[in-house]
Motif scaffolding. Structure first.
Motif, PDB file in Angstrom:
ATOM      1  N   MET A 181       0.844  -1.176   0.000  1.00 47.38           N
ATOM      2  CA  MET A 181       0.000   0.000   0.000  1.00 47.38           C
ATOM      3  C   MET A 181       0.892   1.243   0.000  1.00 47.38           C
ATOM      4  O   MET A 181       1.949   1.270   0.625  1.00 47.38           O
ATOM      5  CB  MET A 181      -0.907   0.005   1.232  1.00 47.38           C
ATOM      6  CG  MET A 181      -1.777   1.234   1.283  1.00 47.38           C
ATOM      7  SD  MET A 181      -3.122   1.211   2.480  1.00 47.38           S
ATOM      8  CE  MET A 181      -2.291   0.839   3.990  1.00 47.38           C
ATOM      9  N   GLU A 182       0.415   2.262  -0.688  1.00 53.09           N
ATOM     10  CA  GLU A 182       1.125   3.535  -0.740  1.00 53.09           C
ATOM     11  C   GLU A 182       0.282   4.611  -0.049  1.00 53.09           C
ATOM     12  O   GLU A 182      -0.925   4.682  -0.245  1.00 53.09           O
ATOM     13  CB  GLU A 182       1.374   3.939  -2.194  1.00 53.09           C
ATOM     14  CG  GLU A 182       2.163   5.213  -2.334  1.00 53.09           C
ATOM     15  CD  GLU A 182       2.631   5.458  -3.759  1.00 53.09           C
ATOM     16  OE1 GLU A 182       3.039   6.593  -4.032  1.00 53.09           O
ATOM     17  OE2 GLU A 182       2.604   4.528  -4.589  1.00 53.09           O
ATOM     18  N   ILE A 183       0.936   5.415   0.746  1.00 50.21           N
ATOM     19  CA  ILE A 183       0.280   6.521   1.437  1.00 50.21           C
ATOM     20  C   ILE A 183       0.472   7.776   0.590  1.00 50.21           C
ATOM     21  O   ILE A 183       1.607   8.129   0.251  1.00 50.21           O
ATOM     22  CB  ILE A 183       0.886   6.751   2.837  1.00 50.21           C
ATOM     23  CG1 ILE A 183       0.999   5.446   3.637  1.00 50.21           C
ATOM     24  CG2 ILE A 183       0.102   7.823   3.592  1.00 50.21           C
ATOM     25  CD1 ILE A 183      -0.284   4.690   3.829  1.00 50.21           C
ATOM     26  N   TYR A 219       4.033   6.364   9.160  1.00 50.22           N
ATOM     27  CA  TYR A 219       4.028   5.523   7.964  1.00 50.22           C
ATOM     28  C   TYR A 219       5.442   5.155   7.540  1.00 50.22           C
ATOM     29  O   TYR A 219       5.709   4.019   7.151  1.00 50.22           O
ATOM     30  CB  TYR A 219       3.291   6.225   6.822  1.00 50.22           C
ATOM     31  CG  TYR A 219       1.875   6.569   7.179  1.00 50.22           C
ATOM     32  CD1 TYR A 219       0.949   5.570   7.467  1.00 50.22           C
ATOM     33  CD2 TYR A 219       1.455   7.888   7.259  1.00 50.22           C
ATOM     34  CE1 TYR A 219      -0.352   5.878   7.817  1.00 50.22           C
ATOM     35  CE2 TYR A 219       0.149   8.205   7.603  1.00 50.22           C
ATOM     36  CZ  TYR A 219      -0.740   7.195   7.883  1.00 50.22           C
ATOM     37  OH  TYR A 219      -2.034   7.511   8.229  1.00 50.22           O
ATOM     38  N   ASN A 250       6.855   2.480   9.661  1.00 51.39           N
ATOM     39  CA  ASN A 250       6.269   1.177   9.335  1.00 51.39           C
ATOM     40  C   ASN A 250       6.556   0.755   7.898  1.00 51.39           C
ATOM     41  O   ASN A 250       5.931  -0.172   7.382  1.00 51.39           O
ATOM     42  CB  ASN A 250       4.763   1.195   9.614  1.00 51.39           C
ATOM     43  CG  ASN A 250       4.489   1.185  11.095  1.00 51.39           C
ATOM     44  OD1 ASN A 250       4.959   0.327  11.822  1.00 51.39           O
ATOM     45  ND2 ASN A 250       3.730   2.168  11.563  1.00 51.39           N
ATOM     46  N   ARG A 251       7.492   1.453   7.287  1.00 53.08           N
ATOM     47  CA  ARG A 251       8.037   1.116   5.968  1.00 53.08           C
ATOM     48  C   ARG A 251       7.041   1.185   4.811  1.00 53.08           C
ATOM     49  O   ARG A 251       7.150   0.435   3.841  1.00 53.08           O
ATOM     50  CB  ARG A 251       8.710  -0.252   6.016  1.00 53.08           C
ATOM     51  CG  ARG A 251       9.908  -0.270   6.946  1.00 53.08           C
ATOM     52  CD  ARG A 251      10.684  -1.561   6.792  1.00 53.08           C
ATOM     53  NE  ARG A 251      11.919  -1.482   7.519  1.00 53.08           N
ATOM     54  CZ  ARG A 251      12.107  -2.012   8.724  1.00 53.08           C
ATOM     55  NH1 ARG A 251      11.127  -2.623   9.330  1.00 53.08           N
ATOM     56  NH2 ARG A 251      13.275  -1.918   9.303  1.00 53.08           N
ATOM     57  N   TYR A 252       6.078   2.057   4.909  1.00 53.83           N
ATOM     58  CA  TYR A 252       5.184   2.308   3.783  1.00 53.83           C
ATOM     59  C   TYR A 252       5.840   3.299   2.838  1.00 53.83           C
ATOM     60  O   TYR A 252       6.596   4.173   3.265  1.00 53.83           O
ATOM     61  CB  TYR A 252       3.854   2.918   4.251  1.00 53.83           C
ATOM     62  CG  TYR A 252       2.941   1.943   4.928  1.00 53.83           C
ATOM     63  CD1 TYR A 252       2.222   1.015   4.184  1.00 53.83           C
ATOM     64  CD2 TYR A 252       2.781   1.960   6.305  1.00 53.83           C
ATOM     65  CE1 TYR A 252       1.362   0.124   4.809  1.00 53.83           C
ATOM     66  CE2 TYR A 252       1.927   1.073   6.941  1.00 53.83           C
ATOM     67  CZ  TYR A 252       1.223   0.160   6.184  1.00 53.83           C
ATOM     68  OH  TYR A 252       0.381  -0.719   6.804  1.00 53.83           O
ATOM     69  N   LYS A 253       5.525   3.180   1.560  1.00 52.94           N
ATOM     70  CA  LYS A 253       5.935   4.212   0.620  1.00 52.94           C
ATOM     71  C   LYS A 253       5.013   5.400   0.850  1.00 52.94           C
ATOM     72  O   LYS A 253       3.801   5.246   0.959  1.00 52.94           O
ATOM     73  CB  LYS A 253       5.812   3.736  -0.824  1.00 52.94           C
ATOM     74  CG  LYS A 253       6.230   4.816  -1.800  1.00 52.94           C
ATOM     75  CD  LYS A 253       6.191   4.380  -3.239  1.00 52.94           C
ATOM     76  CE  LYS A 253       6.654   5.540  -4.108  1.00 52.94           C
ATOM     77  NZ  LYS A 253       6.460   5.263  -5.512  1.00 52.94           N
ATOM     78  N   VAL A 254       5.586   6.586   0.945  1.00 52.38           N
ATOM     79  CA  VAL A 254       4.825   7.807   1.189  1.00 52.38           C
ATOM     80  C   VAL A 254       5.096   8.781   0.052  1.00 52.38           C
ATOM     81  O   VAL A 254       6.251   9.092  -0.233  1.00 52.38           O
ATOM     82  CB  VAL A 254       5.217   8.457   2.538  1.00 52.38           C
ATOM     83  CG1 VAL A 254       4.487   9.767   2.729  1.00 52.38           C
ATOM     84  CG2 VAL A 254       4.939   7.501   3.694  1.00 52.38           C
ATOM     85  N   LYS A 281      11.817   5.530   0.857  1.00 57.43           N
ATOM     86  CA  LYS A 281      10.376   5.264   0.764  1.00 57.43           C
ATOM     87  C   LYS A 281       9.568   6.544   0.538  1.00 57.43           C
ATOM     88  O   LYS A 281       8.348   6.492   0.456  1.00 57.43           O
ATOM     89  CB  LYS A 281       9.878   4.581   2.036  1.00 57.43           C
ATOM     90  CG  LYS A 281      10.427   3.192   2.245  1.00 57.43           C
ATOM     91  CD  LYS A 281       9.681   2.241   1.359  1.00 57.43           C
ATOM     92  CE  LYS A 281       9.982   0.800   1.723  1.00 57.43           C
ATOM     93  NZ  LYS A 281       9.204  -0.112   0.925  1.00 57.43           N
TER      94      LYS A 281
END
Length: 106
Positions: free
Chosen positions: A1-3, A39, A42-46, A72
């Motif tokens: 998932m991408e933020i 985010y 928690n290693r999300y792509k932002v 990220k």
């Protein structure tokens, strides 16, 4: 998932100052940091979406990238103001082939 964090508003409520996302909070962090730190940890792509005029006038793209210092983090620069946050996000996300989450910056 991408933020996806849209930061491409005109900042009409804050005339003669930096865009809201570049304002600093009481703890010294930028507003965009406050919103994105959880985010990134928690290693999300932002992905931040900013206006070209903010990138030029305030060096916003570099401030975001240097402050967050993460592979990220992405900054998408819009050439023109859109009709609102939905169109802003759509301009970036229309070609993505993965789930997204939209996070307000303020």
């Amino acid at each position: 998932m991408e933020i996806i964090i849209p930061c491409a508003g005109k900042s009409d409520r804050y005339p003669n100052t930096l865009p809201k996302y570049l304002l600093k909070m009481n703890d010294g962090r930028y507003m965009f940091q406050l919103v994105s730190d959880q985010y990134i940890k928690n290693r999300y792509k932002v992905t931040f979406i900013i206006l070209k005029e903010h990138a030029k006038q305030f060096d916003a793209k570099n401030i975001i990238l240097q402050t967050l210092n993460s592979k990220k983090v992405n900054v998408f620069v819009l050439n023109n103001i859109t009709k609102g946050p939905a169109e802003t996000v759509y301009s970036y996300a229309k070609n993505l082939d993965k789930p997204i989450m939209i996070q307000d910056c303020d």
